[in-house]
Design an enzyme around this catalytic site. Sequence first.
Site, PDB file in Angstrom:
ATOM      1  N   LYS A 150      13.146 -29.199-130.343  1.00 23.89           N
ATOM      2  CA  LYS A 150      13.533 -27.839-129.925  1.00 23.89           C
ATOM      3  C   LYS A 150      15.037 -27.617-130.057  1.00 23.89           C
ATOM      4  O   LYS A 150      15.476 -26.621-130.625  1.00 23.89           O
ATOM      5  CB  LYS A 150      13.160 -27.588-128.453  1.00 23.89           C
ATOM      6  CG  LYS A 150      11.683 -27.560-128.181  1.00 23.89           C
ATOM      7  CD  LYS A 150      11.423 -27.239-126.719  1.00 23.89           C
ATOM      8  CE  LYS A 150      11.936 -28.295-125.754  1.00 23.89           C
ATOM      9  NZ  LYS A 150      11.035 -29.418-125.514  1.00 23.89           N
ATOM     10  N   ARG A 188      12.775 -43.268-128.291  1.00 23.79           N
ATOM     11  CA  ARG A 188      14.013 -42.821-127.653  1.00 23.79           C
ATOM     12  C   ARG A 188      14.365 -43.728-126.464  1.00 23.79           C
ATOM     13  O   ARG A 188      15.518 -44.118-126.294  1.00 23.79           O
ATOM     14  CB  ARG A 188      13.819 -41.378-127.158  1.00 23.79           C
ATOM     15  CG  ARG A 188      15.106 -40.605-127.082  1.00 23.79           C
ATOM     16  CD  ARG A 188      14.889 -39.267-126.410  1.00 23.79           C
ATOM     17  NE  ARG A 188      14.361 -38.250-127.301  1.00 23.79           N
ATOM     18  CZ  ARG A 188      14.069 -36.995-126.909  1.00 23.79           C
ATOM     19  NH1 ARG A 188      14.239 -36.630-125.660  1.00 23.79           N
ATOM     20  NH2 ARG A 188      13.606 -36.123-127.743  1.00 23.79           N
ATOM     21  N   ARG A 229      15.951 -47.530-121.713  1.00 19.00           N
ATOM     22  CA  ARG A 229      15.372 -47.131-120.428  1.00 19.00           C
ATOM     23  C   ARG A 229      13.987 -47.763-120.350  1.00 19.00           C
ATOM     24  O   ARG A 229      13.024 -47.252-120.888  1.00 19.00           O
ATOM     25  CB  ARG A 229      15.288 -45.604-120.327  1.00 19.00           C
ATOM     26  CG  ARG A 229      16.627 -44.990-119.988  1.00 19.00           C
ATOM     27  CD  ARG A 229      16.537 -43.494-119.815  1.00 19.00           C
ATOM     28  NE  ARG A 229      16.525 -42.819-121.097  1.00 19.00           N
ATOM     29  CZ  ARG A 229      15.673 -41.862-121.435  1.00 19.00           C
ATOM     30  NH1 ARG A 229      14.747 -41.466-120.574  1.00 19.00           N
ATOM     31  NH2 ARG A 229      15.737 -41.295-122.606  1.00 19.00           N
TER      32      ARG A 229
END
Length: 379
Positions: free
Chosen positions: A202, A316, A322
């Site tokens: 987006k 990602r 993470r």
Amino acid sequence: MEGRILVKDRYFVPYIPYERLEKAIDAVAERINHDFKNFDGTPIILCVLNGSILFTGELMKRLNFPCEFTSVRLSSYEGTLSTGVTRKVLGLTSSIKGRTVIVVEDIVDTGKTITDLHALLLDAGAADVKICTMLLKPEVYKKDLKLDYVAMEIENRFIVGFGLDYDQLGRNSKDIYILDSKTEEKTAMKHFLIFGPPGAGKGTQAAKLIERFGLRHVSTGDLLRREIAAGTALGLQAKSLIDKGELVPDKVVEGMIASELDQHPDVKGFIFDGFPRTTAQAEHLDAMLAARGQQVDAVLSLMIPDETVFERIRHRAEIENRVDDTKPEIIRNRIATYHSKTEPVISYYKGKGVYREIDGLGSIDEVFDRVSAVMEEYL
Ligand code: IMP
Ligand code: MG
């Protein structure tokens, strides 16, 4: 057939005259009659309210084998169950256990409604489910479910009439009309929303779009950070909430958007990213724009399969190290939450005739070409 008609606040122009619909209904009824000529049993014709009320009537007059009738309505989206089905059948007036059901729909667009209903009917014990739709938008229909009977295929534009509505109006027109994007003033300020799951691109697309079309990008996250950095009253209020670990209420976000709209009266338009997230916010945005004589012109929805979203989030998370975000259950949960949150917003905009789905797979440039082509219809 009248020239141009006004339905609520939008103009529509002639698209399919009743005479053509009749011929298409004749043909589809003939195919059903042929297939059910020697059928052993009594199928149930199931009218999906409200849209297919006129079509079902016309179709049933033409069916020449014994059949029963029932009707049904689907609830709007409620929250994702493990099956992926998020809706409930309302008001099914007779039992369909062990029966052959012929579902009669007005239109199949993305196919979410019909695939949900198909699964729900099998769940309710139907022996076999056939699908008959008056209209199909083949450009957007991407489901595997076979549509047994399609009376007519149409392009990916918003239509009203012959049972189909724009914001509940226009169902009583005998002919079908199409939203007149050409006579909608090309000079008026335009408002676009960009939708899509995490990883759909987006932000990337919005950045390219504002450059190509001279629009302003409104990201609620950026707005918040800017207000806080500038130390405005709004920013201070937002910061104190964030510091306390609380969510910034809708009113604050809406206040920021209103001031953003008012500060840029000369731009060609806006692209909203990350807002609205709920139907309540969507209604507020509409009210805010209506107060300025404006409206949401198009919702650009970037579509990528859940598997791709899954891979992109995991990728990602790995790059950014993470660990939590690489856990499959956590990723699946995020995807499910995305669907259950956005489905109602999508239904809301679909009902307004402004929802446009765009294939989000491929290179950035390929996706950009597709999004640009849709935007050019409005600018
Ligand atoms: P789907 O679930 O995306 O296939 O959408 C099907 C439903 O969306 C229909 O039953 C209609 O209520 C609505 N819909 C889709 N396209 C149109 C349109 O062009 N005009 C009016 N309603 C539409
Ligand atoms: Mg509708």
